[in-house]
Design a protein around this motif. Structure first.
Motif, PDB file in Angstrom:
ATOM      1  N   ILE A  79       4.490   5.431   6.813  1.00  0.00           N
ATOM      2  CA  ILE A  79       4.693   5.504   8.265  1.00  0.00           C
ATOM      3  C   ILE A  79       4.253   6.866   8.788  1.00  0.00           C
ATOM      4  CG2 ILE A  79       6.469   5.596  10.074  1.00  0.00           C
ATOM      5  CD1 ILE A  79       7.946   3.399   8.419  1.00  0.00           C
ATOM      6  N   MET A  80       4.630   7.919   8.091  1.00  0.00           N
ATOM      7  CA  MET A  80       4.242   9.274   8.507  1.00  0.00           C
ATOM      8  C   MET A  80       2.727   9.445   8.453  1.00  0.00           C
ATOM      9  SD  MET A  80       6.712  11.066   9.600  1.00  0.00           S
ATOM     10  CE  MET A  80       5.937  12.675   9.545  1.00  0.00           C
ATOM     11  N   ALA A  81       2.093   8.915   7.423  1.00  0.00           N
ATOM     12  CA  ALA A  81       0.637   9.030   7.307  1.00  0.00           C
ATOM     13  C   ALA A  81      -0.048   8.317   8.467  1.00  0.00           C
ATOM     14  CB  ALA A  81       0.173   8.459   5.973  1.00  0.00           C
ATOM     15  N   GLU A  82       0.437   7.134   8.820  1.00  0.00           N
ATOM     16  CA  GLU A  82      -0.147   6.406   9.946  1.00  0.00           C
ATOM     17  C   GLU A  82       0.072   7.160  11.258  1.00  0.00           C
ATOM     18  OE1 GLU A  82       1.235   2.402  10.195  1.00  0.00           O
ATOM     19  OE2 GLU A  82       0.207   1.815   8.356  1.00  0.00           O
ATOM     20  N   ALA A  83       1.265   7.703  11.434  1.00  0.00           N
ATOM     21  CA  ALA A  83       1.552   8.448  12.662  1.00  0.00           C
ATOM     22  C   ALA A  83       0.640   9.659  12.756  1.00  0.00           C
ATOM     23  CB  ALA A  83       3.017   8.873  12.693  1.00  0.00           C
ATOM     24  N   SER A  84       0.420  10.315  11.643  1.00  0.00           N
ATOM     25  CA  SER A  84      -0.458  11.487  11.618  1.00  0.00           C
ATOM     26  C   SER A  84      -1.898  11.084  11.928  1.00  0.00           C
ATOM     27  CB  SER A  84      -0.380  12.162  10.257  1.00  0.00           C
ATOM     28  OG  SER A  84      -1.238  13.268  10.203  1.00  0.00           O
ATOM     29  N   ASP A  85      -2.347   9.964  11.353  1.00  0.00           N
ATOM     30  CA  ASP A  85      -3.705   9.475  11.584  1.00  0.00           C
ATOM     31  C   ASP A  85      -3.934   9.091  13.045  1.00  0.00           C
ATOM     32  OD1 ASP A  85      -4.244   9.847   8.920  1.00  0.00           O
ATOM     33  OD2 ASP A  85      -4.094   7.716   8.390  1.00  0.00           O
ATOM     34  N   HIS A  86      -2.879   8.661  13.722  1.00  0.00           N
ATOM     35  CA  HIS A  86      -2.996   8.242  15.112  1.00  0.00           C
ATOM     36  C   HIS A  86      -2.637   9.354  16.093  1.00  0.00           C
ATOM     37  CE1 HIS A  86      -2.768   4.303  13.070  1.00  0.00           C
ATOM     38  NE2 HIS A  86      -3.642   3.974  13.997  1.00  0.00           N
ATOM     39  N   GLY A  87      -2.460  10.560  15.579  1.00  0.00           N
ATOM     40  CA  GLY A  87      -2.192  11.699  16.441  1.00  0.00           C
ATOM     41  C   GLY A  87      -0.777  11.801  16.952  1.00  0.00           C
ATOM     42  N   HIS A  88       0.150  11.040  16.382  1.00  0.00           N
ATOM     43  CA  HIS A  88       1.531  11.101  16.839  1.00  0.00           C
ATOM     44  C   HIS A  88       2.295  12.257  16.219  1.00  0.00           C
ATOM     45  CE1 HIS A  88       1.030   7.374  18.928  1.00  0.00           C
ATOM     46  NE2 HIS A  88       0.652   6.769  17.824  1.00  0.00           N
ATOM     47  N   VAL A  89       1.803  12.783  15.122  1.00  0.00           N
ATOM     48  CA  VAL A  89       2.465  13.883  14.433  1.00  0.00           C
ATOM     49  C   VAL A  89       1.472  15.020  14.318  1.00  0.00           C
ATOM     50  CG1 VAL A  89       3.566  14.633  12.307  1.00  0.00           C
ATOM     51  CG2 VAL A  89       3.934  12.308  13.147  1.00  0.00           C
ATOM     52  N   ARG A 116      11.452  10.959   6.031  1.00  0.00           N
ATOM     53  CA  ARG A 116      12.517  10.049   6.424  1.00  0.00           C
ATOM     54  C   ARG A 116      13.190  10.539   7.705  1.00  0.00           C
ATOM     55  NH1 ARG A 116      17.397   7.685   2.752  1.00  0.00           N
ATOM     56  NH2 ARG A 116      18.300   6.452   4.388  1.00  0.00           N
ATOM     57  N   ALA A 117      13.457  11.831   7.786  1.00  0.00           N
ATOM     58  CA  ALA A 117      14.091  12.369   8.985  1.00  0.00           C
ATOM     59  C   ALA A 117      13.173  12.237  10.186  1.00  0.00           C
ATOM     60  CB  ALA A 117      14.477  13.831   8.774  1.00  0.00           C
ATOM     61  N   ALA A 118      11.877  12.404   9.972  1.00  0.00           N
ATOM     62  CA  ALA A 118      10.933  12.323  11.082  1.00  0.00           C
ATOM     63  C   ALA A 118      10.824  10.914  11.635  1.00  0.00           C
ATOM     64  CB  ALA A 118       9.564  12.819  10.641  1.00  0.00           C
ATOM     65  N   THR A 119      11.090   9.894  10.815  1.00  0.00           N
ATOM     66  CA  THR A 119      10.992   8.521  11.307  1.00  0.00           C
ATOM     67  C   THR A 119      12.230   8.102  12.070  1.00  0.00           C
ATOM     68  OG1 THR A 119      11.853   7.599   9.246  1.00  0.00           O
ATOM     69  CG2 THR A 119       9.446   7.788   9.461  1.00  0.00           C
ATOM     70  N   ARG A 138      13.294   5.014  -3.981  1.00  0.00           N
ATOM     71  CA  ARG A 138      11.858   5.197  -4.219  1.00  0.00           C
ATOM     72  C   ARG A 138      11.041   4.368  -3.231  1.00  0.00           C
ATOM     73  NH1 ARG A 138       9.459   7.580  -8.497  1.00  0.00           N
ATOM     74  NH2 ARG A 138       7.283   7.066  -8.823  1.00  0.00           N
ATOM     75  N   ALA A 139      11.473   3.136  -2.969  1.00  0.00           N
ATOM     76  CA  ALA A 139      10.760   2.270  -2.024  1.00  0.00           C
ATOM     77  C   ALA A 139      10.836   2.854  -0.614  1.00  0.00           C
ATOM     78  CB  ALA A 139      11.342   0.861  -2.053  1.00  0.00           C
ATOM     79  N   ARG A 140      12.006   3.331  -0.205  1.00  0.00           N
ATOM     80  CA  ARG A 140      12.147   3.950   1.122  1.00  0.00           C
ATOM     81  C   ARG A 140      11.221   5.153   1.261  1.00  0.00           C
ATOM     82  NH1 ARG A 140      16.495   3.197   4.709  1.00  0.00           N
ATOM     83  NH2 ARG A 140      18.024   1.680   4.024  1.00  0.00           N
ATOM     84  N   SER A 141      11.155   5.971   0.212  1.00  0.00           N
ATOM     85  CA  SER A 141      10.276   7.148   0.262  1.00  0.00           C
ATOM     86  C   SER A 141       8.825   6.733   0.452  1.00  0.00           C
ATOM     87  CB  SER A 141      10.419   7.977  -1.023  1.00  0.00           C
ATOM     88  OG  SER A 141      11.675   8.578  -1.077  1.00  0.00           O
ATOM     89  N   ALA A 142       8.399   5.702  -0.264  1.00  0.00           N
ATOM     90  CA  ALA A 142       7.020   5.228  -0.145  1.00  0.00           C
ATOM     91  C   ALA A 142       6.758   4.654   1.245  1.00  0.00           C
ATOM     92  CB  ALA A 142       6.732   4.178  -1.217  1.00  0.00           C
ATOM     93  N   LEU A 143       7.690   3.876   1.757  1.00  0.00           N
ATOM     94  CA  LEU A 143       7.530   3.277   3.084  1.00  0.00           C
ATOM     95  C   LEU A 143       7.525   4.355   4.174  1.00  0.00           C
ATOM     96  CD1 LEU A 143       9.902   0.245   2.515  1.00  0.00           C
ATOM     97  CD2 LEU A 143       7.418   0.121   2.819  1.00  0.00           C
ATOM     98  N   ASP A 144       8.430   5.319   4.064  1.00  0.00           N
ATOM     99  CA  ASP A 144       8.477   6.407   5.053  1.00  0.00           C
ATOM    100  C   ASP A 144       7.209   7.253   5.007  1.00  0.00           C
ATOM    101  OD1 ASP A 144      10.978   5.592   5.888  1.00  0.00           O
ATOM    102  OD2 ASP A 144      12.071   7.087   4.709  1.00  0.00           O
ATOM    103  N   ALA A 145       6.706   7.507   3.809  1.00  0.00           N
ATOM    104  CA  ALA A 145       5.471   8.292   3.677  1.00  0.00           C
ATOM    105  C   ALA A 145       4.302   7.554   4.327  1.00  0.00           C
ATOM    106  CB  ALA A 145       5.176   8.573   2.205  1.00  0.00           C
TER     107      ALA A 145
END
Length: 120
Positions: free
Chosen positions: A67-77, A98-101, A58-65
């Motif tokens: 990271i993905m949100a930040e990457a999306s906000d910064h135009g990386h995704v 998780r796979a995307a990170t 559960r913690a990994r899912s939250a941390l990965d989410a």
């Protein structure tokens, strides 16, 4: 060692491991907060044998989410549809956070070109 102290020790080791895994991408405080929130989710579970593993997932899912949100906000995704999404020779497959990170080259959508259909 009592079952409660064994669980506490396992969660402590997992927290330390995740701090190392997410070093440079999440602060130690963010890892601790994710672990704490995940642990709280399972605090009323009657069967405790798998709680440390479930807390880690559960913690990994939250941390990965996050990271993905930040990457999306910064135009990386790129989560928007592109011209390729309208191409009948391209299939868009969702990629889990998780796979995307795991690879900086992987985005939120993996596009795979289909081979041309045979004309027989």
């Amino acid at each position: 060692m009592s079952p409660q102290s064994a669980e506490t020790e396992a969660i402590r080791r997992i927290t330390a491991h995740l701090k190392a895994v997410y070093d440079g991408r999440r602060t130690p405080g963010q890892v601790e907060a994710a672990m704490s929130a995940a642990e709280k989710h399972f605090e009323d579970s009657r069967i405790r044998d798998f709680v440390p593993v479930l807390v880690e997932r559960r913690a990994r899912s939250a941390l990965d989410a996050a990271i993905m949100a930040e990457a999306s906000d910064h135009g990386h995704v790129d989560r928007r549809s592109s011209d390729a999404s309208h191409d009948p020779n391209v299939t868009a497959l969702p990629v889990t956070p998780r796979a995307a990170t795991r690879s900086p080259a992987t985005g939120a959508v993996l596009r795979i070109a289909r081979p041309p259909a045979s004309g027989s």
